[in-house]
Design a protein around this motif. Structure first.
Motif, short mmCIF file in Angstrom:
data_model
loop_
_atom_site.label_atom_id
_atom_site.label_comp_id
_atom_site.label_asym_id
_atom_site.label_seq_id
_atom_site.Cartn_x
_atom_site.Cartn_y
_atom_site.Cartn_z
N ARG A 99 21.61 -30.63 25.61
CA ARG A 99 23.03 -30.28 25.65
C ARG A 99 23.41 -29.32 24.51
O ARG A 99 24.23 -28.42 24.69
N LEU A 117 30.50 -31.61 26.04
CA LEU A 117 29.15 -32.08 26.35
C LEU A 117 28.82 -33.40 25.65
O LEU A 117 27.66 -33.80 25.56
N LEU A 168 23.34 -34.60 31.87
CA LEU A 168 24.80 -34.51 31.90
C LEU A 168 25.37 -35.62 32.76
O LEU A 168 24.84 -35.90 33.84
#
Length: 312
Positions: free
Chosen positions: A133, A114, A156
């Protein structure tokens, strides 16, 4: 053997001020189902997630959860214990003394996927996207029967979203997810709950693209069926909710054309990126274009959905 029912929502009603979110809505969620929730803002999607996990209650009706199931929840705007480090925030509530080292290793691997590598950074000092995240990693780290995720792909990039898609597709439990990212939904969900507004929720067996194709086919069928009795139909519809204006109908037709063009461009770029034949400059250009293209597609697709829901 029939799938086990994990969550049963029965005749729930909920409203805020003058806005009716749910009007005796009912549906069930079974084990290993991947349920996507879509609809325009303000129709109660987040409220439903909060009721499923027990943070809010319906005014009427019941929500029943199977005994002993573990539900993990990713809120839209997560909060953390003050002065927590990244690693502490991800491990919060997930510590198991029998395998603490392996769990920490798994947490670090997940954070790397991530885009977060400084595990000692104080979460309070990080951006909203980084915090979301970190919360996602915390939610996914624990063993769970049901994952309830509110806009998990926000913040993301494409590689992170791809990783999350694979993770959820391989997840053996049930997933309930709110997202405006129809590409993510297409790859992850089995069926949709479509929030149409004013308490109307429809259960659709398929993903976002299936739903859009069905709406287009139904609209075309109704258009053809209405032709010989147009005058009668107009009289009957006087008491129905409002129809699309001429301008809105033209906008919807234009959106359909634009979405098809953008989808074709996206497919072409993805094939080119996978071909291994691009120069460095071409690779850079197309890599920059792809996330912009996804954002444009998402925006136009949601606008198309808003217009399509006006007439039911």
């Amino acid at each position: 053997m029939a799938a086990m029912n994990l969550i049963n929502v029965e005749n729930i009603t909920k409203s805020y001020t003058d806005s009716l979110l749910f009007d005796e809505a009912s549906f069930t969620v079974d084990e290993q189902e991947k349920v996507g929730i879509i609809g325009i803002n303000g129709t109660g999607k987040t409220t439903l997630l909060r009721m499923i996990v027990g943070l809010e209650t319906p005014e009427k009706g019941t929500i029943t959860r199977a005994n002993h199931i573990v539900i993990r929840y990713l809120p839209q705007h997560p909060s953390f214990r003050e002065n927590s480090t990244v690693l502490e925030a991800v491990m919060e509530g997930n510590l198991r003394h029998d395998n603490e080292w392996s769990l920490e290793s798994e947490a670090k691997t997940m954070l790397q996927k991530l885009g977060i590598t400084d595990y000692d950074q104080i979460v309070d000092h990080m951006s909203g996207g980084q915090r979301k995240r970190i919360a996602l990693a915390n939610t996914l780290l624990a063993k769970a029967d049901v994952l309830v995720l509110d806009e998990p792909t926000n913040h993301l990039d494409s590689s992170m979203a791809d990783w999350l898609e694979e993770y959820l597709k391989n997840f053996k439990g049930c997933v309930i997810v709110v997202s405006h990212d129809r590409y993510f939904m297409d790859k992850v969900v089995d069926h949709l709950l479509v929030f149409k507004g004013q308490g109307d929720i429809r259960d659709f067996p398929g993903n976002y693209s299936d739903y859009r194709d069905w709406k287009l086919a139904r609209a075309e069928h109704e258009k053809e069926a209405a032709k010989p009795k147009e005058e009668k139909t107009q009289r009957v519809r006087l008491n129905d909710k409002r129809r699309l204006t001429f301008k809105e109908r033209k906008e919807m037709e234009q959106l359909e054309t634009e979405i098809a063009t953008l989808e074709e461009e996206k497919k072409t770029i993805e094939e080119a990126l996978c071909s291994g034949t691009l120069s460095v400059d071409e690779l850079t250009e197309k890599s920059k274009r792809l996330p912009l293209l996804n954002d444009e597609l998402d925006e136009k697709s949601m606008r198309w959905l808003e217009l399509s829901e006006i007439e039911g």
